[in-house]
Write a protein that holds these residues in place. Sequence first.
Motif, PDB file in Angstrom:
ATOM      1  N   GLY A  52      62.900  -5.793 106.058  1.00 39.75           N
ATOM      2  CA  GLY A  52      64.188  -5.827 106.714  1.00 39.75           C
ATOM      3  C   GLY A  52      65.058  -6.956 106.231  1.00 39.75           C
ATOM      4  O   GLY A  52      64.558  -7.940 105.688  1.00 39.75           O
ATOM      5  N   PRO A  53      66.343  -6.823 106.407  1.00 36.00           N
ATOM      6  CA  PRO A  53      67.267  -7.870 105.990  1.00 36.00           C
ATOM      7  C   PRO A  53      67.204  -9.072 106.908  1.00 36.00           C
ATOM      8  O   PRO A  53      66.791  -8.977 108.044  1.00 36.00           O
ATOM      9  N   GLY A  54      67.617 -10.202 106.386  1.00 39.66           N
ATOM     10  CA  GLY A  54      67.632 -11.407 107.178  1.00 39.66           C
ATOM     11  C   GLY A  54      66.984 -12.559 106.442  1.00 39.66           C
ATOM     12  O   GLY A  54      66.570 -12.432 105.290  1.00 39.66           O
ATOM     13  N   SER A  55      66.884 -13.672 107.129  1.00 34.14           N
ATOM     14  CA  SER A  55      66.322 -14.888 106.568  1.00 34.14           C
ATOM     15  C   SER A  55      65.162 -15.353 107.425  1.00 34.14           C
ATOM     16  O   SER A  55      65.189 -15.229 108.655  1.00 34.14           O
ATOM     17  N   TYR A  56      64.150 -15.902 106.798  1.00 35.58           N
ATOM     18  CA  TYR A  56      62.975 -16.396 107.518  1.00 35.58           C
ATOM     19  C   TYR A  56      63.359 -17.453 108.539  1.00 35.58           C
ATOM     20  O   TYR A  56      62.724 -17.568 109.588  1.00 35.58           O
ATOM     21  N   THR A  57      64.373 -18.224 108.253  1.00 37.52           N
ATOM     22  CA  THR A  57      64.745 -19.339 109.125  1.00 37.52           C
ATOM     23  C   THR A  57      65.873 -19.002 110.095  1.00 37.52           C
ATOM     24  O   THR A  57      66.347 -19.874 110.807  1.00 37.52           O
ATOM     25  N   ASP A  58      66.337 -17.746 110.130  1.00 35.34           N
ATOM     26  CA  ASP A  58      67.420 -17.368 111.039  1.00 35.34           C
ATOM     27  C   ASP A  58      67.020 -17.559 112.498  1.00 35.34           C
ATOM     28  O   ASP A  58      65.850 -17.402 112.874  1.00 35.34           O
ATOM     29  N   ASP A  59      67.984 -17.859 113.317  1.00 43.29           N
ATOM     30  CA  ASP A  59      67.826 -17.866 114.762  1.00 43.29           C
ATOM     31  C   ASP A  59      67.733 -16.410 115.211  1.00 43.29           C
ATOM     32  O   ASP A  59      68.677 -15.640 115.055  1.00 43.29           O
ATOM     33  N   THR A  60      66.575 -16.031 115.758  1.00 43.63           N
ATOM     34  CA  THR A  60      66.344 -14.622 116.063  1.00 43.63           C
ATOM     35  C   THR A  60      67.184 -14.094 117.218  1.00 43.63           C
ATOM     36  O   THR A  60      67.249 -12.888 117.442  1.00 43.63           O
ATOM     37  N   SER A  61      67.831 -14.976 117.970  1.00 41.08           N
ATOM     38  CA  SER A  61      68.674 -14.518 119.067  1.00 41.08           C
ATOM     39  C   SER A  61      70.149 -14.474 118.681  1.00 41.08           C
ATOM     40  O   SER A  61      70.989 -14.058 119.477  1.00 41.08           O
ATOM     41  N   ALA A  62      70.461 -14.905 117.474  1.00 43.78           N
ATOM     42  CA  ALA A  62      71.858 -15.004 117.042  1.00 43.78           C
ATOM     43  C   ALA A  62      72.344 -13.692 116.430  1.00 43.78           C
ATOM     44  O   ALA A  62      71.541 -12.879 115.964  1.00 43.78           O
ATOM     45  N   ILE A 299      64.771  -9.858 103.295  1.00 46.67           N
ATOM     46  CA  ILE A 299      65.538  -9.681 102.063  1.00 46.67           C
ATOM     47  C   ILE A 299      65.965 -11.020 101.475  1.00 46.67           C
ATOM     48  O   ILE A 299      65.834 -11.257 100.274  1.00 46.67           O
ATOM     49  N   SER A 300      66.473 -11.902 102.293  1.00 44.37           N
ATOM     50  CA  SER A 300      67.030 -13.154 101.779  1.00 44.37           C
ATOM     51  C   SER A 300      65.956 -14.016 101.133  1.00 44.37           C
ATOM     52  O   SER A 300      64.848 -14.139 101.664  1.00 44.37           O
ATOM     53  N   PRO A 301      66.264 -14.622  99.985  1.00 45.41           N
ATOM     54  CA  PRO A 301      65.294 -15.534  99.366  1.00 45.41           C
ATOM     55  C   PRO A 301      65.031 -16.728 100.267  1.00 45.41           C
ATOM     56  O   PRO A 301      65.877 -17.122 101.074  1.00 45.41           O
TER      57      PRO A 301
END
Length: 382
Positions: A52-62, A299-301
């Motif tokens: 799935g798209p996104g970043s490992y360090t993203d805030d999952t509630s944002a 997806i994001s590096p």
Amino acid sequence: MNAAFSRRNFLAMFGSVFAAALLPASIARAVSIGKDGCPGANLPTRIDSLGGPGSYTDDTSAPLSQESLTDAAKSGLSAVNLTVSGVGSYARNYDETIKNIAYWNAQIAAHPDRLMQVRSAADLEAARCSGRLGLIYGFQDATPMGEDLDRVDIFRDLGVRIFQLTYNRRNLVGDGCLEPGNAGLSAFGRKLVEKLNERKALVDLSHAGERTTLEAIEASKVPIAISHTGCAALAPLPRNKTDNELKKLADKGGYVGIYLMPFLRSKGQPMATDLIAHLEHAIDICGEDHVGIGSDGVISPIAVTPEFKKKFADEVNERRKRGISAPGEDPEVYTFIPDLNRADRFARIAELLSARKHSDARIEKILGGNFARLLKDVWRDS
């Protein structure tokens, strides 16, 4: 590896012709108007069978970030099997799953030009044609259903189309790959497989134990997926599948997705050459019509910063405490392949396969065509 993709803040891909203006030139050229005004008419089918798209360090509630949207646009993916379930805890996984579905419904509503939910084969094609990312809601454990088979209908009405029977541990359906007893599919599990067949939902066996895998393949009246795994013949770890499992899956028309995970090697950090070796072995055992890629990643590096290292080590240690960590999980071995740590990794994999003299037709099957075929076979215009 990951218990649930709720921490991954999955993202949508690029949208219609307007979105093409925001893309790199190489991608923008591909998003051209085709017959019937289809923006993605010239785009190939690219499906990650677990990711799935996104970043490992993203805030999952944002809300979904612009940076992750840009990376998703670079990926070239037309659909992903997106994990919405909780795993490993009957006490909280139903509520967690409902919450995750509500989150993704809200993101789809917020970005209708960028992503769409995929519930049918027609939706799968509509996502590719429109240039949006198709989100196929999927489970990585049967625990959200508790003891109630009627919940299959509840989750199906909410759009879930892929149901993994077990995670690493034992549940009421059967044994996961870490259970030493290897007890196989339960009576309840057989009823669940039967109901999923009736409801035209795809059964996934990625984390299942060997007996559970073989017995579910035998019990199912339609082809089954192992959406993300590796080949035990190359790396004999619990999360990988034996040649016997892979062959029986393919003999009944199924599909195996090879992941970009630590388990591609028995020890140390896997690289792209390991992924290619597993893909080629799976093709040798299953045939080219039954193999694809289920990255089990975002997806994001990933930037390997001190903050990332701490977060990653903490997560591995927490999984060990919960008893859901598989052999091969190591704070020093990351859940991505360093030389494929880029948003457009599918394009790079295509280049590597081409360099190994695989035909263009075979590469297209591996990068999405085979999984699309399986979904159409199982969903049967549902």
